[in-house]
Design an enzyme around this catalytic site. Structure first.
Site, mmCIF file in Angstrom:
data_model
loop_
_atom_site.group_PDB
_atom_site.id
_atom_site.type_symbol
_atom_site.label_atom_id
_atom_site.label_comp_id
_atom_site.label_asym_id
_atom_site.label_seq_id
_atom_site.Cartn_x
_atom_site.Cartn_y
_atom_site.Cartn_z
ATOM 1 C CB THR A 223 -0.822 -0.023 1.318
ATOM 2 O OG1 THR A 223 -1.657 -1.164 1.346
ATOM 3 C CG2 THR A 223 -1.662 1.228 1.533
ATOM 4 C CB THR A 241 -3.998 -0.145 -0.806
ATOM 5 O OG1 THR A 241 -3.391 -1.429 -0.855
ATOM 6 C CG2 THR A 241 -5.423 -0.306 -0.320
ATOM 7 N NE ARG A 251 -8.925 -7.329 2.804
ATOM 8 C CZ ARG A 251 -7.852 -6.550 2.877
ATOM 9 N NH1 ARG A 251 -7.609 -5.668 1.934
ATOM 10 N NH2 ARG A 251 -7.008 -6.652 3.879
ATOM 11 N N GLY A 253 -10.175 -3.344 2.974
ATOM 12 C CA GLY A 253 -9.155 -3.408 4.019
ATOM 13 C C GLY A 253 -9.201 -2.200 4.932
ATOM 14 C CB THR A 274 1.697 -0.275 4.412
ATOM 15 O OG1 THR A 274 2.924 -0.392 5.142
ATOM 16 C CG2 THR A 274 1.635 1.096 3.747
ATOM 17 N N GLY A 275 0.220 -2.902 5.380
ATOM 18 C CA GLY A 275 0.331 -4.239 5.959
ATOM 19 C C GLY A 275 -1.033 -4.887 6.118
HETATM 20 N N1 GLY Z 1 -3.303 -2.492 4.294
HETATM 21 C C1 GLY Z 1 -3.815 -2.830 3.045
HETATM 22 C C2 GLY Z 1 -4.878 -3.836 3.117
HETATM 23 O O1 GLY Z 1 -4.880 -4.703 3.979
HETATM 24 O O2 GLY Z 1 -5.760 -3.789 2.282
#
Ligand code: GLY
Length: 376
Positions: A223, A241, A251, A253, A274-275
């Protein structure tokens, strides 16, 4: 009552009354005691931008624009647009990895510190610059978050061009993943492709699980987050992202969720991440980190306390290694009103990007756990 007076009342009587204070160890307790802060006069704050490690071009552009007097939110959105348009970054915008059906779905959010307003889009298909659509949500609607088909229609009426965001590189990576998923379907194992193999190698981790050392492919959640502060001390940020690679369609995030993927309080600072988005969503981690800074923590202390909180809250056995550490990663990028910054990661070593009067560079993240040497 005017709109301004009403907002002042809500802040004074609502949020400020919450007992949100860090005790130095990542815990929230006690009454608010704003740390004594000596701030520069307006017009003399250090102009700077911080970002994830893929954001050096973004921070450089954002600072260049802020030096010319461009609003920090416009500046960071223009900065991340470089990465959204980059086909080689498989975690953001054009060239991002698709969902399990092979369709790219993007999430993004923006937040404007001085106005304390936000805009966001989730599961947006066919539009290369979701952060710009999020900015339109902020600027032109009374809403904060638009998703899916509604977000796409909204982008279209604002003149955003629709296109296929799936590059050949991302398509081949997705197809390889699909062909390798199971030996009980009709897809045969894929032929070797060096570019695709390099990608899977890069995202394969060494883990200690059930007493064994195993190598496991971890689906990317890359991201970009970028935050900027101008000479007035105003702070704005964006996160954009393509989300978790090969996700279930629909989905969403953490990136477009205010308080999770990003948060800014113009009097305190900002945080973005990010992550693994699911871990962030379950902890509202960017909001937590900003509140810890409000309680007096430095950006680094607040980021580390937030990482510890996430580790403590990770209970699922399949998400923990033999030492009880989360097997996923999360990173935070923090900037406070005094112009201090930090990058913090569950797993290190790791880097983050900064541009300020010393130029553009990658700096080391603080981290909670050290990866094994062969951890890619
Ligand atoms: N941090 C980006 C995601 O999990 O979509």
């Amino acid at each position: 009552m005017t709109q301004f007076a009403r907002r002042s009342f809500l802040v004074g009587g609502g949020l400020a009354a919450l007992p949100l204070l860090g005790d130095g160890d990542g815990n929230l307790c006690g009454q608010e005691k704003p740390a004594a802060r000596k701030l520069p006069a307006k017009g003399h704050f250090p102009i700077k931008a911080v970002s994830s490690a893929n954001g050096m071009a973004a921070t450089a552009r954002a600072v260049e624009l802020m030096r010319r007097g461009v609003d920090p939110l416009e500046a960071v959105v223009q900065g991340v647009a470089i990465v959204e348009a980059d086909p080689n970054d498989t975690s953001v915008g054009y060239g991002g990895l698709p969902n399990e059906l092979g369709i790219v779905e993007l999430d993004a959010a923006v937040m404007h510190g001085p106005r304390h307003r936000a805009g966001a889009v989730g599961a947006l298909r066919g539009i290369r610059h979701p952060a710009q659509v999020a900015l339109k949500v902020l600027e032109t609607t009374d809403h904060v978050l638009l998703v899916g088909e509604g977000a796409r229609q909204f982008a279209r009426v604002h003149g955003f061009r629709e296109e296929n965001l799936l590059t050949d590189k991302a398509r081949k990576i997705w197809l390889h993943w699909k062909q390798n998923l199971s030996d009980q379907d009709d897809w045969l194992a894929p032929a070797d492709d060096p570019e695709v193999s390099a990608f899977f190698h890069e995202h394969t981790r060494t883990l200690q699980l059930a007493g064994k050392t195993v190598r496991r492919f971890v689906r990317p959640t890359g991201t970009i987050h970028c935050a900027g502060m101008n000479a007035q001390g105003d702070i704005c940020c964006t996160t954009t992202t393509s989300g978790l690679a090969f996700k279930i369609p629909g989905r969403v995030g953490d990136s477009p969720i205010i308080g999770a993927g990003l948060y800014v309080d113009n009097e305190v600072g900002s945080c973005g991440s990010t992550g693994r988005g699911e871990a962030n969503l379950q902890n509202l981690a960017s909001f937590l980190a900003v509140e810890l800074m409000r309680g007096g923590m430095s950006p680094k202390e607040a980021g580390m306390a937030t990482c510890r909180r996430i580790a403590e809250h990770t209970k699922r056995r399949d998400l923990l290694d033999d030492e009880g550490r989360p097997i996923f990663d999360l990173k935070f990028y923090l900037l406070d009103k005094r112009g201090r910054h930090a990058g913090v990661s569950l797993w290190g070593p790791a880097k983050f990007a900064v541009t300020d009067e010393q130029g553009t560079r990658l700096e080391d993240c603080a981290f909670l756990y050290k990866r094994p040497a062969d951890h890619s």
